[in-house]
Write a protein that holds these residues in place. Structure first.
Motif, PDB file in Angstrom:
ATOM      1  N   LEU A 111       0.979  -1.615  -0.085  1.00  0.00           N
ATOM      2  CA  LEU A 111       0.226   0.152  -0.112  1.00  0.00           C
ATOM      3  C   LEU A 111       1.065   1.634   0.194  1.00  0.00           C
ATOM      4  O   LEU A 111       1.021   1.777  -1.016  1.00  0.00           O
ATOM      5  N   ALA A 112       1.910   1.183   0.697  1.00  0.00           N
ATOM      6  CA  ALA A 112       2.909   2.618   0.635  1.00  0.00           C
ATOM      7  C   ALA A 112       3.356   2.720  -0.216  1.00  0.00           C
ATOM      8  O   ALA A 112       3.785   3.689  -0.745  1.00  0.00           O
ATOM      9  N   PHE A 113       3.872   1.412  -0.633  1.00  0.00           N
ATOM     10  CA  PHE A 113       4.144   1.334  -2.414  1.00  0.00           C
ATOM     11  C   PHE A 113       4.117   2.183  -3.409  1.00  0.00           C
ATOM     12  O   PHE A 113       4.137   3.010  -4.213  1.00  0.00           O
ATOM     13  N   GLY A 114       2.178   1.372  -3.526  1.00  0.00           N
ATOM     14  CA  GLY A 114       1.242   2.107  -4.746  1.00  0.00           C
ATOM     15  C   GLY A 114       1.042   3.955  -4.468  1.00  0.00           C
ATOM     16  O   GLY A 114       0.761   4.014  -5.331  1.00  0.00           O
ATOM     17  N   ILE A 115       0.970   3.545  -2.880  1.00  0.00           N
ATOM     18  CA  ILE A 115       1.143   5.616  -2.623  1.00  0.00           C
ATOM     19  C   ILE A 115       2.466   6.158  -3.527  1.00  0.00           C
ATOM     20  O   ILE A 115       2.092   7.087  -4.011  1.00  0.00           O
ATOM     21  N   TRP A 116       3.656   5.842  -2.977  1.00  0.00           N
ATOM     22  CA  TRP A 116       5.043   6.079  -3.668  1.00  0.00           C
ATOM     23  C   TRP A 116       5.544   6.332  -4.654  1.00  0.00           C
ATOM     24  O   TRP A 116       5.385   7.275  -5.590  1.00  0.00           O
ATOM     25  N   ILE A 117       4.715   5.209  -5.605  1.00  0.00           N
ATOM     26  CA  ILE A 117       4.768   5.063  -7.166  1.00  0.00           C
ATOM     27  C   ILE A 117       4.527   5.686  -7.601  1.00  0.00           C
ATOM     28  O   ILE A 117       3.974   6.474  -8.448  1.00  0.00           O
ATOM     29  N   SER A 118       2.932   6.212  -6.831  1.00  0.00           N
ATOM     30  CA  SER A 118       1.486   6.886  -8.219  1.00  0.00           C
ATOM     31  C   SER A 118       2.468   8.356  -7.930  1.00  0.00           C
ATOM     32  O   SER A 118       2.152   9.394  -9.031  1.00  0.00           O
ATOM     33  N   MET A 119       2.103   8.816  -6.762  1.00  0.00           N
ATOM     34  CA  MET A 119       3.101  10.422  -6.678  1.00  0.00           C
ATOM     35  C   MET A 119       4.170  10.590  -7.463  1.00  0.00           C
ATOM     36  O   MET A 119       4.344  11.310  -8.322  1.00  0.00           O
ATOM     37  N   ILE A 120       5.518   9.374  -8.502  1.00  0.00           N
ATOM     38  CA  ILE A 120       6.236   9.576  -9.022  1.00  0.00           C
ATOM     39  C   ILE A 120       5.762   9.405 -10.127  1.00  0.00           C
ATOM     40  O   ILE A 120       5.505  10.644 -11.449  1.00  0.00           O
ATOM     41  N   LEU A 121       4.753   8.480 -10.109  1.00  0.00           N
ATOM     42  CA  LEU A 121       4.493   8.424 -12.177  1.00  0.00           C
ATOM     43  C   LEU A 121       3.256   9.651 -12.359  1.00  0.00           C
ATOM     44  O   LEU A 121       2.899   9.615 -13.716  1.00  0.00           O
ATOM     45  N   GLY A 122       2.132   9.750 -11.343  1.00  0.00           N
ATOM     46  CA  GLY A 122       1.172  10.578 -11.503  1.00  0.00           C
ATOM     47  C   GLY A 122       1.930  11.794 -11.992  1.00  0.00           C
ATOM     48  O   GLY A 122       1.865  12.889 -12.826  1.00  0.00           O
ATOM     49  N   THR A 123       3.049  12.463 -10.627  1.00  0.00           N
ATOM     50  CA  THR A 123       3.581  13.542 -11.719  1.00  0.00           C
ATOM     51  C   THR A 123       4.212  13.475 -12.851  1.00  0.00           C
ATOM     52  O   THR A 123       4.372  14.637 -13.236  1.00  0.00           O
ATOM     53  N   ILE A 124       4.733  12.660 -13.255  1.00  0.00           N
ATOM     54  CA  ILE A 124       5.822  12.872 -14.609  1.00  0.00           C
ATOM     55  C   ILE A 124       4.331  12.112 -15.961  1.00  0.00           C
ATOM     56  O   ILE A 124       4.603  12.786 -16.989  1.00  0.00           O
ATOM     57  N   VAL A 125       3.127  12.418 -15.673  1.00  0.00           N
ATOM     58  CA  VAL A 125       2.457  12.113 -16.589  1.00  0.00           C
ATOM     59  C   VAL A 125       1.408  13.314 -16.684  1.00  0.00           C
ATOM     60  O   VAL A 125       1.513  14.605 -17.597  1.00  0.00           O
ATOM     61  N   ASN A 126       1.552  14.238 -15.089  1.00  0.00           N
ATOM     62  CA  ASN A 126       1.279  15.977 -14.901  1.00  0.00           C
ATOM     63  C   ASN A 126       1.730  16.401 -16.083  1.00  0.00           C
ATOM     64  O   ASN A 126       2.017  17.561 -16.859  1.00  0.00           O
ATOM     65  N   LEU A 127       2.829  16.439 -15.504  1.00  0.00           N
ATOM     66  CA  LEU A 127       4.140  17.191 -16.436  1.00  0.00           C
ATOM     67  C   LEU A 127       4.206  16.714 -17.521  1.00  0.00           C
ATOM     68  O   LEU A 127       4.797  17.874 -19.049  1.00  0.00           O
ATOM     69  N   THR A 128       4.041  15.725 -18.468  1.00  0.00           N
ATOM     70  CA  THR A 128       3.752  15.520 -19.737  1.00  0.00           C
ATOM     71  C   THR A 128       2.592  15.704 -20.428  1.00  0.00           C
ATOM     72  O   THR A 128       3.229  16.487 -21.536  1.00  0.00           O
ATOM     73  N   PHE A 129       1.784  16.449 -19.922  1.00  0.00           N
ATOM     74  CA  PHE A 129      -0.007  16.813 -20.303  1.00  0.00           C
ATOM     75  C   PHE A 129      -0.012  18.239 -20.681  1.00  0.00           C
ATOM     76  O   PHE A 129      -0.807  18.835 -21.098  1.00  0.00           O
ATOM     77  N   LEU A 130       0.932  18.971 -19.113  1.00  0.00           N
ATOM     78  CA  LEU A 130       0.434  19.854 -18.529  1.00  0.00           C
ATOM     79  C   LEU A 130       0.984  20.786 -19.636  1.00  0.00           C
ATOM     80  O   LEU A 130       0.478  22.117 -20.627  1.00  0.00           O
ATOM     81  N   PRO A 131       1.740  20.567 -20.758  1.00  0.00           N
ATOM     82  CA  PRO A 131       2.679  22.156 -21.337  1.00  0.00           C
ATOM     83  C   PRO A 131       1.403  22.067 -22.975  1.00  0.00           C
ATOM     84  O   PRO A 131       0.973  22.774 -23.199  1.00  0.00           O
ATOM     85  N   LYS A 132       0.656  20.431 -22.943  1.00  0.00           N
ATOM     86  CA  LYS A 132      -0.182  20.654 -23.950  1.00  0.00           C
ATOM     87  C   LYS A 132      -1.360  22.077 -23.676  1.00  0.00           C
ATOM     88  O   LYS A 132      -2.283  22.377 -24.398  1.00  0.00           O
ATOM     89  N   LYS A 133      -1.733  22.029 -21.818  1.00  0.00           N
ATOM     90  CA  LYS A 133      -2.487  22.781 -22.176  1.00  0.00           C
ATOM     91  C   LYS A 133      -2.356  24.667 -22.670  1.00  0.00           C
ATOM     92  O   LYS A 133      -3.237  25.562 -22.524  1.00  0.00           O
ATOM     93  N   THR A 134      -1.001  25.311 -22.498  1.00  0.00           N
ATOM     94  CA  THR A 134      -0.594  26.018 -22.303  1.00  0.00           C
ATOM     95  C   THR A 134       0.422  26.355 -24.282  1.00  0.00           C
ATOM     96  O   THR A 134       1.407  27.321 -24.141  1.00  0.00           O
ATOM     97  N   LYS A 135       0.331  25.523 -25.090  1.00  0.00           N
ATOM     98  CA  LYS A 135       0.654  25.992 -25.630  1.00  0.00           C
ATOM     99  C   LYS A 135       0.086  26.587 -26.683  1.00  0.00           C
ATOM    100  O   LYS A 135      -0.635  26.575 -27.338  1.00  0.00           O
ATOM    101  N   GLU A 136       1.787  26.931 -27.486  1.00  0.00           N
ATOM    102  CA  GLU A 136       0.937  28.778 -28.612  1.00  0.00           C
ATOM    103  C   GLU A 136       0.597  29.313 -27.449  1.00  0.00           C
ATOM    104  O   GLU A 136      -0.155  29.993 -27.920  1.00  0.00           O
ATOM    105  N   ILE A 137       0.135  29.570 -26.106  1.00  0.00           N
ATOM    106  CA  ILE A 137      -0.268  30.825 -25.716  1.00  0.00           C
ATOM    107  C   ILE A 137       1.286  31.720 -25.488  1.00  0.00           C
ATOM    108  O   ILE A 137       1.802  31.333 -24.663  1.00  0.00           O
ATOM    109  N   GLU A 138       1.051  32.843 -25.665  1.00  0.00           N
ATOM    110  CA  GLU A 138       1.962  34.061 -25.694  1.00  0.00           C
ATOM    111  C   GLU A 138       2.511  34.184 -24.030  1.00  0.00           C
ATOM    112  O   GLU A 138       1.476  34.545 -23.202  1.00  0.00           O
ATOM    113  N   GLY A 139       4.284  33.360 -24.032  1.00  0.00           N
ATOM    114  CA  GLY A 139       3.950  34.038 -22.551  1.00  0.00           C
ATOM    115  C   GLY A 139       4.224  32.915 -21.429  1.00  0.00           C
ATOM    116  O   GLY A 139       4.422  32.846 -20.545  1.00  0.00           O
TER     117      GLY A 139
END
Length: 419
Positions: free
Chosen positions: A322-350
């Motif tokens: 259970l602890a491992f699931g929480i820990w690895i979810s934080m890491i993998l979830g962050t990587i997923v978020n960092l992958t998709f977040l730029p798509k929301k701001t793509k081609e927006i000036e500034g």
């Protein structure tokens, strides 16, 4: 003389923390990663420098108005729950004295992240935090890289004394993880010499990592180079530059270095590698029998013959699945978020900064995942710093995006009555 210099620097950090508490967050990062007082020779070496700064920042955090509420992010909730779960597993640990000592050590690592979340309340402050972490580790990495080049890679490079990455293998991963952070500094700076200096320092840091003689670092370095080339706008220039550099480095490395790296293929004949596999197997079997409690902190002393030598095994073997699931979810979830977040701001000036920050922090996290597969660094503060930096990137990006969207909504003309 060193004691005086460190004491002056500490005094400056204390004054800065009193004046602006968020400067205290940067100071804590410096003393956590660089640990400058460990280089002193006299009384300063034994001073509880980090705890002095911690108390000052804690006091100023509760008295300052320049702060924000804790970001509403699932990773913050998971982080708190993970700590609570550590508390539970520690009550069930096999070696109570050692487990509780380790629990309080981890708690001291975790608490200061509260300051990061509430005091780093602007994008500029976040940028300076990223730069500070990069510089704190980068200074020692540069020193080690220069030593490696001058000595022909004949000696191993070690990290700052009395830190979590003092060991050569751990320091190699830390050096690779901060290279993307230094690139954030390089792109965000307007100073010519900083831009050129950072670019020149990166090959030297790569040299320091090679001179750690760490096999895990070699794999991590290969992945990092591929990620940096993939995200580069100058791929046609970067690829031949990397190939030419590798060609010259190969001739410069000693034969003993190649002998150590060759054990990656013949690990069955390597006593160290086989010892790790045995520890991983013992940890896995024990966790299957105790899936919710594991063995507790430092449980390898009871379960197997040596340290876990893997962050993944360390987490599930010491605290259960259970602890491992929480820990690895934080890491993998962050990587997923960092992958998709730029798509929301793509081609927006500034908002070009969002993509760059996301790609660089993601590269650092992937380096952690690869490098610590063979090192027990599940409680490493650098990992959680990166996760919470990602939380703040998301927060500031969404705030800026909301403002820009409001600015682009056309205003309705007033009715004749209102006129």
């Amino acid at each position: 003389m060193r004691d005086i210099v460190v004491l002056i620097f500490l005094t400056g950090c204390i004054v800065a923390a009193f004046k602006k508490p968020w400067w205290g967050v940067l100071s804590l990062a410096i003393f956590s990663y660089l640990n400058p007082h460990a280089y002193a020779w006299g009384f300063v070496r034994t001073l509880p420098v980090y705890y002095i700064l911690f108390l000052i920042v804690a006091f100023r955090t509760f008295t300052t108005k320049d702060k924000q509420s804790i970001p509403k992010d699932w990773r913050v909730i998971f982080f708190v729950f993970l700590w609570l779960y550590f508390l539970f597993t520690t009550t069930q640990a096999y070696i109570q004295d050692i487990a509780w000592d380790r629990f309080w050590f981890v708690t001291k690592i975790y608490i200061p992240f509260y300051f990061t979340l509430v005091l780093i309340n602007t994008r500029q402050k976040l940028y300076l935090l990223i730069v500070t972490i990069g510089i704190a580790i980068g200074i020692v990495a540069l020193k080690g890289g220069i030593f490696a080049l001058l000595s022909g890679f004949g000696h191993r490079v070690y990290g700052p004394p009395l830190t979590q990455f003092e060991d050569n293998n751990q320091f190699a991963v830390a050096m690779l993880m901060i290279i993307p952070l230094l690139l954030v500094w390089q792109k965000g700076s307007n100073h010519f010499w900083i831009k050129k200096g950072v670019l020149l320092s990166i090959p030297i840091i790569f040299a320091a990592s090679l001179s750690s003689w760490s096999r895990g670092a070699l794999l991590t370095m290969s992945a990092l180079i591929l990620m940096l080339i993939w995200n580069s706008k100058h791929k046609l220039l970067a690829i031949p530059l990397v190939l030419v550099s590798a060609f010259f480095v190969v001739d410069y490395l000693p034969q003993e270095w190649f002998g150590r790296m060759e054990t990656l293929e013949s690990y069955q004949e390597d006593e160290s590698a086989m010892g790790r596999i045995e520890a991983w197997t013992d940890g896995w079997r024990h966790t299957l029998e105790h899936p919710f409690t594991g063995s507790g902190f430092e449980g390898w002393m009871y379960v197997t013959n040596r340290d876990w030598h893997s962050s993944y095994v360390e987490m599930f073997a010491e605290h259960g699945f259970l602890a491992f699931g929480i820990w690895i979810s934080m890491i993998l979830g962050t990587i997923v978020n960092l992958t998709f977040l730029p798509k929301k701001t793509k081609e927006i000036e500034g908002m070009e900064w969002v993509a760059h920050y996301c790609f660089m922090v993601r590269a650092s996290l992937i380096c952690y995942m690869l490098g610590t597969a063979f090192l027990g660094l599940a409680y490493w503060d650098l990992l959680y710093h990166l996760i919470f930096i990602a939380v703040l990137i998301k927060k500031f990006a969404n705030e800026e995006l909301a403002i820009k969207q409001k600015q682009t909504i056309p205003k309705r003309p007033l009715s004749p009555i209102l006129k």
